[in-house]
Design a protein around this motif. Structure first.
Motif, PDB file in Angstrom:
ATOM      1  N   GLU A 138      -3.864   7.604   8.148  1.00 26.34           N
ATOM      2  CA  GLU A 138      -4.162   6.304   8.260  1.00 26.34           C
ATOM      3  C   GLU A 138      -2.716   5.444   8.487  1.00 26.34           C
ATOM      4  OE1 GLU A 138      -6.715   4.457   5.329  1.00 26.34           O
ATOM      5  OE2 GLU A 138      -7.914   6.207   5.280  1.00 26.34           O
TER       6      GLU A 138
ATOM      7  N   CYS B 111      -9.284  -2.034   7.111  1.00 29.30           N
ATOM      8  CA  CYS B 111     -10.731  -1.912   7.281  1.00 29.30           C
ATOM      9  C   CYS B 111     -11.036  -3.462   6.856  1.00 29.30           C
ATOM     10  CB  CYS B 111     -11.560  -0.901   6.550  1.00 29.30           C
ATOM     11  SG  CYS B 111     -11.077   0.763   7.076  1.00 29.30           S
TER      12      CYS B 111
ATOM     13  N   ARG C  52      -1.249   9.061  -1.741  1.00 34.28           N
ATOM     14  CA  ARG C  52      -0.682   7.589  -1.635  1.00 34.28           C
ATOM     15  C   ARG C  52       0.190   7.223  -2.608  1.00 34.28           C
ATOM     16  NH1 ARG C  52      -5.735   4.426   1.441  1.00 34.28           N
ATOM     17  NH2 ARG C  52      -5.989   6.406   2.850  1.00 34.28           N
TER      18      ARG C  52
ATOM     19  N   ARG D 228      -2.353   1.782  10.963  1.00 38.10           N
ATOM     20  CA  ARG D 228      -1.831   0.585   9.972  1.00 38.10           C
ATOM     21  C   ARG D 228      -0.603  -0.074  10.878  1.00 38.10           C
ATOM     22  NH1 ARG D 228      -2.931  -1.254   5.154  1.00 38.10           N
ATOM     23  NH2 ARG D 228      -1.608  -2.657   3.771  1.00 38.10           N
TER      24      ARG D 228
ATOM     25  N   LEU E  22       0.867  -1.339  -0.103  1.00 37.75           N
ATOM     26  CA  LEU E  22      -0.193   0.015  -0.051  1.00 37.75           C
ATOM     27  C   LEU E  22       0.880   1.351  -0.147  1.00 37.75           C
ATOM     28  CD1 LEU E  22      -3.197   0.607  -0.121  1.00 37.75           C
ATOM     29  CD2 LEU E  22      -2.957   0.785   2.330  1.00 37.75           C
TER      30      LEU E  22
ATOM     31  N   LYS F 146      -4.182  -5.032   1.623  1.00 34.63           N
ATOM     32  CA  LYS F 146      -5.450  -4.488   1.605  1.00 34.63           C
ATOM     33  C   LYS F 146      -5.563  -3.493   2.780  1.00 34.63           C
ATOM     34  CE  LYS F 146      -7.851  -8.312   0.021  1.00 34.63           C
ATOM     35  NZ  LYS F 146      -8.647  -7.561  -1.192  1.00 34.63           N
ATOM     36  N   HIS F 147      -6.427  -2.626   2.622  1.00 39.34           N
ATOM     37  CA  HIS F 147      -6.918  -1.625   3.742  1.00 39.34           C
ATOM     38  C   HIS F 147      -7.045  -2.439   4.831  1.00 39.34           C
ATOM     39  CE1 HIS F 147      -8.573   1.776   5.921  1.00 39.34           C
ATOM     40  NE2 HIS F 147      -8.022   2.297   4.815  1.00 39.34           N
TER      41      HIS F 147
ATOM     42  N   ASP G 275       0.360  10.320   5.712  1.00 43.26           N
ATOM     43  CA  ASP G 275      -0.832   9.957   5.775  1.00 43.26           C
ATOM     44  C   ASP G 275      -1.737   9.854   7.192  1.00 43.26           C
ATOM     45  OD1 ASP G 275      -3.431   8.138   5.149  1.00 43.26           O
ATOM     46  OD2 ASP G 275      -2.533   7.808   3.301  1.00 43.26           O
TER      47      ASP G 275
ATOM     48  N   ASP H  29     -10.546   6.491   5.993  1.00 43.38           N
ATOM     49  CA  ASP H  29     -11.167   5.381   6.731  1.00 43.38           C
ATOM     50  C   ASP H  29     -10.413   5.071   8.171  1.00 43.38           C
ATOM     51  OD1 ASP H  29     -13.152   4.811   4.832  1.00 43.38           O
ATOM     52  OD2 ASP H  29     -11.811   3.599   3.666  1.00 43.38           O
TER      53      ASP H  29
ATOM     54  N   CYS I  60     -14.513   0.004  10.358  1.00 45.44           N
ATOM     55  CA  CYS I  60     -14.044   1.262  10.138  1.00 45.44           C
ATOM     56  C   CYS I  60     -15.155   2.145   9.958  1.00 45.44           C
ATOM     57  CB  CYS I  60     -13.003   1.545   8.931  1.00 45.44           C
ATOM     58  SG  CYS I  60     -11.494   0.658   9.125  1.00 45.44           S
TER      59      CYS I  60
ATOM     60  N   ASN J  38      -4.104  -0.639  -5.052  1.00 41.55           N
ATOM     61  CA  ASN J  38      -3.845  -0.494  -3.710  1.00 41.55           C
ATOM     62  C   ASN J  38      -3.185   0.924  -3.590  1.00 41.55           C
ATOM     63  OD1 ASN J  38      -4.711  -2.885  -2.713  1.00 41.55           O
ATOM     64  ND2 ASN J  38      -3.069  -3.912  -3.368  1.00 41.55           N
TER      65      ASN J  38
ATOM     66  N   LEU K 217       1.839   3.824   1.966  1.00 47.05           N
ATOM     67  CA  LEU K 217       1.194   5.101   2.556  1.00 47.05           C
ATOM     68  C   LEU K 217       2.337   6.145   2.633  1.00 47.05           C
ATOM     69  CD1 LEU K 217      -1.156   3.762   5.297  1.00 47.05           C
ATOM     70  CD2 LEU K 217      -1.741   4.167   2.701  1.00 47.05           C
TER      71      LEU K 217
END
Length: 771
Positions: free
Chosen positions: A78, A134, A155, A82, A70, A131-132, A76, A172, A141, A162, A72
């Motif tokens: 998020e 969530c 991102r 993570r 991903l 994967k996210h 970010d 999220d 989420c 992704n 990030l």
């Protein structure tokens, strides 16, 4: 949000590690000591040299910086969550290894580095993949505007869907982390405090965690927490005063740990709390008076600690919503709290095995009280018993053993129609157990008293006073006045050698007019004729083939062992008790976390998780009055709710639940129930409004018969192993749509077949939430 390419797009892996590490340390998400300044690009899990810290934090950061597909952006919003979840996975036994960099072929294909090549957790799908978060098992989420936290970041992505830009400044954020009974080991990381939007944290019943670990104080800084369940983790530590800042907290369960210190009075600031479970720890100090401000409190469970001082009667006596108070096995002193005992909705009060003194007053017991269980054993309470105890129409269990009560046992106790167990031994009672307690008809009372060595018709004290105690013609156990039973066992332990001969037929608790074998056959015939049970599940006669099906075990109990002893095989309460008994045996009830009342002589409506109250607006608590009356000891009130979420259920759902035809709510979420959903549940179409089966191990197709439940407004099916699609019958509902949640994330709504790559989940064209 930021426009254009990321300022970090050209960073090397080493530089990304350094930049992300700097943010994590500056934001106090991780400690500097847990994150080396540099990382080993080639070393795998446990392969680093002696000069490199091999902490879960290090491996999680290394994965985030170098290996996560991903990728990030370091800014970010998020990224911290993570990273925090990766720390939990690697530090709480999510994988047994190996853990190392992806090979060249994997990197060319943009596949995720899997840190769970040998998963240890029961549910671990999605974790440490590209994967996210969530979509990771147990992670839920809610979408927040990124502007609430930071400017919307860029991102970098991996070219395969992704990553990429955050659309419209949306992020999220994790709001629920539910991993109960999931095989977690190790310790709880402080990094979970990075889940700043978390409302539910449930890691309960992972009893394999490291006993040297502690519950991090940082957990109590999650300001949005509503539910905190960290029970049965074998963790130490204490409860910090910062717990009092959790204004929205409604449920806290830290029971069955090794938590020490006192309960901070600041917890009284958590005025939204409805349940407090701190039992089975090592807490000391007093029960805070500040608890008196928790107006919404329903359950207060502080038993099995080392609490001292007095019970704060003035504080607890003003909490009118309290239903359950458990203070047993502490070091509490002073009088029994009269105001707390008189609370209008109190059903259970347990203060056994403390140092309570004084007497019981008549004013403590209101005839309209809901009190069902009163346990005061193992104290030093004296005086005579108030006659008003007999006015408690709902009382089922009265345990006064091991105190200093004197005088006569009041005959009024025989008027309490629901009373099924009375423990009076280890006191100074005189005379005899009243005949009103013995002559009970179809509902016998289990009584234990100091009647060892006394004739059952000896109503007077022995002339030489060599044999103190009471006479009793119906006691199940007779103890000697010294506190020992006649077989020499200590008070309260094991079977009793002087146990009275049971005069009831078949040696069971059923006082009926026909042999249990005949009752078995009659009831079996009715169950099969009405389609409640299948003939193949019930042998023709009791004992035939020594079968062990849940149906057979339940019917045998009904026919020969149930203390309720309902005489009429056609009584609606009998069928209800049978259906619930099948459910108990079919879901391994002996191993439930809480099975209070189940398969006892009490009304099934008093069994934990069973609610027979009609709620016209979904909220009130008015009891349902059956037009036909109770009859044989149990009324014909219909079961309206069956709620046994997070209770350790396994096995399968039996078809017999169709006998609960007026069921409105069925909540079996977050257990370990497997198999398929019985299609016959679709016959509960008269009343069922809420169905919650999320967080279990169900498999197979979702039966189309659920679409017949025309009053069903909410169906939670996520967190299982269902395949295929959510039936269109559940979607095509006209003016009464059904709110459905399922594991449909990433699936096309018309994709009715399983994914070719073996990904779990179902397709759904009408789901409100896709996990």
């Amino acid at each position: 949000g930021r426009i254009g390419p990321s300022a970090y797009a050209g960073l090397s892996g080493e530089d990304r590690y350094v930049v992300v590490r700097s943010r994590l340390v500056e934001d106090d998400i991780s400690l500097r000591a847990d994150l080396p300044e540099e990382c080993d690009l080639l070393g795998g899990f446990g392969d680093e040299g002696d000069d490199v810290a091999t902490t879960p934090q290090y491996y999680a950061l290394k994965w985030i910086a170098l290996e996560d597909p991903l990728r990030l952006d370091p800014d970010d919003p998020e990224l911290p969550q993570r990273y925090a979840l990766a720390v939990l996975f690697l530090g709480a036994g999510g994988t047994a290894g190996p853990y190392g960099p992806a090979d060249a072929a994997e990197e060319e294909n943009g596949n995720a580095l899997t840190a769970a090549e040998v998963p240890n957790w029961i549910k671990s799908y999605g974790w440490m993949s590209g994967k996210h978060v969530c979509s990771w098992a147990g992670v839920y989420c809610h979408i927040h505007a990124a502007a609430e936290m930071r400017a919307a970041p860029h991102r970098e992505g991996d070219g395969n869907g992704n990553g990429g830009s955050v659309e419209d400044g949306i992020a999220d954020m994790v709001t629920e982390l539910r991993l109960p009974k999931n095989g977690l080991t190790g310790t709880i990381p402080r990094e979970l405090a990075a889940l700043t939007r978390l409302k539910v944290l449930d890691l309960g019943d992972n009893d394999g965690m490291d006993s040297a670990g502690t519950i991090p104080d940082a957990i109590f800084q999650l300001k949005e927490l509503v539910t905190l369940r960290l029970n049965n983790l074998n963790q130490g530590g204490g409860i910090p005063s910062s717990a009092g800042s959790l204004a929205g907290l409604r449920h806290i369960d830290l029971s069955w740990n090794r938590i020490e210190g006192s309960i901070p009075p600041e917890m009284g600031n958590c005025t939204s709390l409805t349940s407090i479970a701190l039992s089975n720890n090592r807490l000391t100090g007093v029960v805070p008076d500040s608890f008196g401000g928790m107006w919404h409190l329903v359950e207060l469970l502080l038993n099995d600690n080392m609490l001292s001082g007095t019970v704060p009667d003035a504080a607890l006596g003003g909490l009118d919503n309290l239903v359950r108070i458990e203070l047993g096995r502490n070091r509490l002193a002073g009088p029994v709290p009269p105001s707390a005992l008189a609370l209008p909705f109190l059903e259970m009060f347990d203060a056994g095995d403390n140092d309570l003194t004084g007497t019981l007053s008549d004013e403590s017991f209101d005839p309209v009280s809901d009190l069902r269980v009163l346990i005061l054993s193992g104290n030093d309470i004296g005086g005579t018993l108030p006659s008003t105890l007999g006015s408690l129409s709902n009382l089922e269990t009265l345990d006064l053993a091991g105190n200093a009560f004197t005088g006569a046992v009041p005959s009024e106790l025989g008027r309490s129609k629901g009373l099924i167990e009375v423990k009076l031994e280890g006191n100074g009672f005189a005379g005899s157990v009243p005949g009103e307690m013995c002559d009970r008809g179809g509902i016998p009372m289990k009584i234990s008293a100091d009647c060892g060595g006394r004739e059952c018709n000896d109503k007077d004290e022995d002339e030489d006073d060599d044999v103190p105690g009471v006479s009793c013609c119906c006691c199940e156990k007779c103890h000697s006045s010294g506190g020992d039973s006649d077989d020499g066992e200590p008070d309260g332990g094991g079977s009793n050698g002087s146990e009275q001969k049971d005069s009831r037929p078949d040696g069971g608790g059923s006082d009926v007019g026909e042999p249990s074998s005949r009752r078995y056959v009659v009831i079996r015939s009715r169950l099969i004729e009405e389609g409640i049970s299948l003939e193949s599940d019930l042998p023709a006669t009791m004992g035939e083939g020594a079968t062990g099906t849940p149906q057979y075990r339940a019917l045998r109990w009904i026919a020969s062992e149930d203390p309720m002893g309902l005489e009429d095989p056609a009584h609606p309460a009998l069928i209800r008790r049978y259906a619930l008994a099948v459910f108990f045996h079919g879901t391994a009830g002996e191993g439930w976390i809480d099975a209070a009342g189940w398969l006892s002589g009490g009304d099934a409506c008093s069994w934990i998780g069973v609610d027979c109250r009609v709620r016209a607006d979904g909220k009130d608590g008015e009891s349902h009055e059956d037009d036909g009356g109770g009859g044989d000891g149990e009324g014909a009130d219909d079961v309206r709710e069956l709620n046994l979420s997070e209770n350790g259920l396994v096995g399968t759902i039996p078809r017999e639940l169709i006998a609960l035809s007026h069921l409105r709510v069925l909540d079996l979420s977050d257990n370990g129930i497997g198999g398929t959903i019985p299609p016959v549940l679709g016959s509960l179409k008269e009343e069922l409004e809420e169905l919650n089966l999320s967080g279990n191990a169900f498999t197979g197709a979702i039966p189309s018969e659920l679409g017949n439940l025309m009053k069903l407004i909410e169906a939670k099916l996520d967190g299982n192993g269902f395949s295929g699609s959510v039936p269109r019958e559940m979607c095509d509902r006209g003016e009464l749509p059904m709110r459905i949640s399922a594991d449909c994330e990433g699936r096309e709504c018309d994709d009715e077949d399983g994914d070719e790559d073996g990904k779990p989940g179902v397709s759904c064209c009408c789901c409100e939430e896709c996990h």
